[in-house]
Scaffold this active site. Sequence first.
Site, PDB file in Angstrom:
ATOM      1  N   CYS A   1       0.918   3.553  -0.972  1.00 11.50           N
ATOM      2  CA  CYS A   1       2.210   3.047  -1.447  1.00 11.50           C
ATOM      3  C   CYS A   1       3.356   3.830  -0.787  1.00 11.50           C
ATOM      4  CB  CYS A   1       2.281   3.094  -2.971  1.00 11.50           C
ATOM      5  SG  CYS A   1       3.609   2.064  -3.655  1.00 11.50           S
TER       6      CYS A   1
ATOM      7  N   HIS B   1      -2.464   0.494  -4.871  1.00 13.01           N
ATOM      8  CA  HIS B   1      -2.967   1.708  -5.523  1.00 13.01           C
ATOM      9  C   HIS B   1      -4.473   1.605  -5.777  1.00 13.01           C
ATOM     10  CE1 HIS B   1       0.861   3.764  -6.444  1.00 13.01           C
ATOM     11  NE2 HIS B   1       1.347   2.537  -6.394  1.00 13.01           N
TER      12      HIS B   1
ATOM     13  N   GLU C   1      -6.437   3.923  -6.747  1.00 12.94           N
ATOM     14  CA  GLU C   1      -6.889   4.854  -7.780  1.00 12.94           C
ATOM     15  C   GLU C   1      -6.946   4.247  -9.175  1.00 12.94           C
ATOM     16  OE1 GLU C   1      -2.388   5.685  -7.459  1.00 12.94           O
ATOM     17  OE2 GLU C   1      -4.026   4.913  -6.221  1.00 12.94           O
TER      18      GLU C   1
END
EC number: 6.3.5.2
Length: 520
Positions: free
Chosen positions: A89, A179, A181
């Site tokens: 990002c 993202h 994660e």
Amino acid sequence: MTEISMLNDIQKIIVLDYGSQYNQLIARRIREFGVFSELKSHHITAQELRDINPIGIVLSGGPNSVYATDAFGIDPEIFELGIPILGICYGMQLITHTLGGKVVPAGQAGHREYGQSSLRLRSASALFAGTPDEQLVLMSHGDAVTEIPEGFHLVGDSNDCPYAAMENTKKRLYGIQFHPEVRHSVYGNDILKNFAISICGGRGDWSMDNFIDMQIAKIRETVGDRKVLLGLSGGVDSSVVGVLLQKAIGDQLTCIFVDHGLLRKNEGDQVMEMLGGRFGLNIIRVDASKRFLDLLAGVEDPEKKRKIIGNEFVYVFDDEASKLKGVDFLAQGTLYTDIIESGTETAQTIKSHHNVGGLPEDMQFELIEPLNTLFKDEVRALGTALGMPDEVVWRQPFPGPGLAIRVMGEITAEKLETVRESDAILREEIAKAGLERDVWQYFTVNTGVRSVGVMGDGRTYDYTIAIRAITSIDGMTADFAQLPWEVLKKISVRIVNEVDHVNRIVYDITSKPPATVEWE
């Protein structure tokens, strides 16, 4: 092999912090693949990274715009280290901006994206090996890359993002606009694992045993032959810290267990029996209940409660330490979630944490926080690796301020007793139902609200107790636990019948976010 040389042999992936509240999730995911990972400040230099010698670097997400005058930057020499770098990002935008590409406000380009989006892969990439050509990812960006730097090529796009993934394999630089994660990126774990193992060459041999070795070596190097004071709260975190410190420095550790009058039912005796008896920790028990409750009298603001308790804890330690010789360190069970919620250089404060925000400036100790890179479930794994029994490792989390933050408004002896007794009933019934491992955390709260009720033939005007029960993996996000109605009914009936001054029970069905786990 010495402990220090063994530590140097452990492979590391460094995550540079650019301000996302979920940055530690990146490091956590990488550790799940058996590669050690930790956060470092974005101020780190190329030379400092050379000294650390990581096998990979991740540039995290963040709320800023790379073209803003006060934007968080990067030492450009880091891109010349030859170490694989993954920008996520903001991290991808930072790579683009630093190396000559173009980043613009997404509103101008019409590329703003928030929420799940469909990523389409346009070329083969080791980063996406084993994942489908079209996959759902979580986008959360207000700016967009409109031109990628020289030497990079497009890997993937989405309907609203022309450059959702890019790479320069010659320089080992990778960028993704989404993202990986978070769980909403369906193949996010696969992508991070490809980076950690395939691209960075991670062996996948790091474990909690390695963490123990690392922390023991670090503690011994920091402490030397000096002495450490540990405050035991009765919770999992401080208990694990105590056992870890004893393993590292033995009788150089003295534990102070402060009974501040804000503990759960029978907690004081249980702590002494569990840690003093079973594990042989040297524990000094201090009855400071009157001291704490006098200071808290009339205080309603939750932040003031936390500050008072945090300060008074340290003053109690200071008083006890003055009776000992050569105590230089104060150990705490601070977790990474505590640091995040208390705010960092790059992240906003949600609420101060008693292990982070309540310490006085004139504190006479240096701090040791061995767990401050771990999440709660990792602390439990650490406790198990240290040989601690399940009844300790899976003990319900308990905040340092104790029941003070489970009593809304002013703290009184009557309110404390309602929480102490109702919480004991809740824990008993959860255990009877065999739900201890299914529910991540559960406790009761005196809401401070009184309501009209009927008991026998008389009118009552008594307290409302809230039950809070959540499911979670790491405490960063949580859902309310969907407890069986029959269990909730038993809990409710027992509390109103067995606990004085309570006539109503409510169940908190709020997730995190928007709520935090604790009410205060």
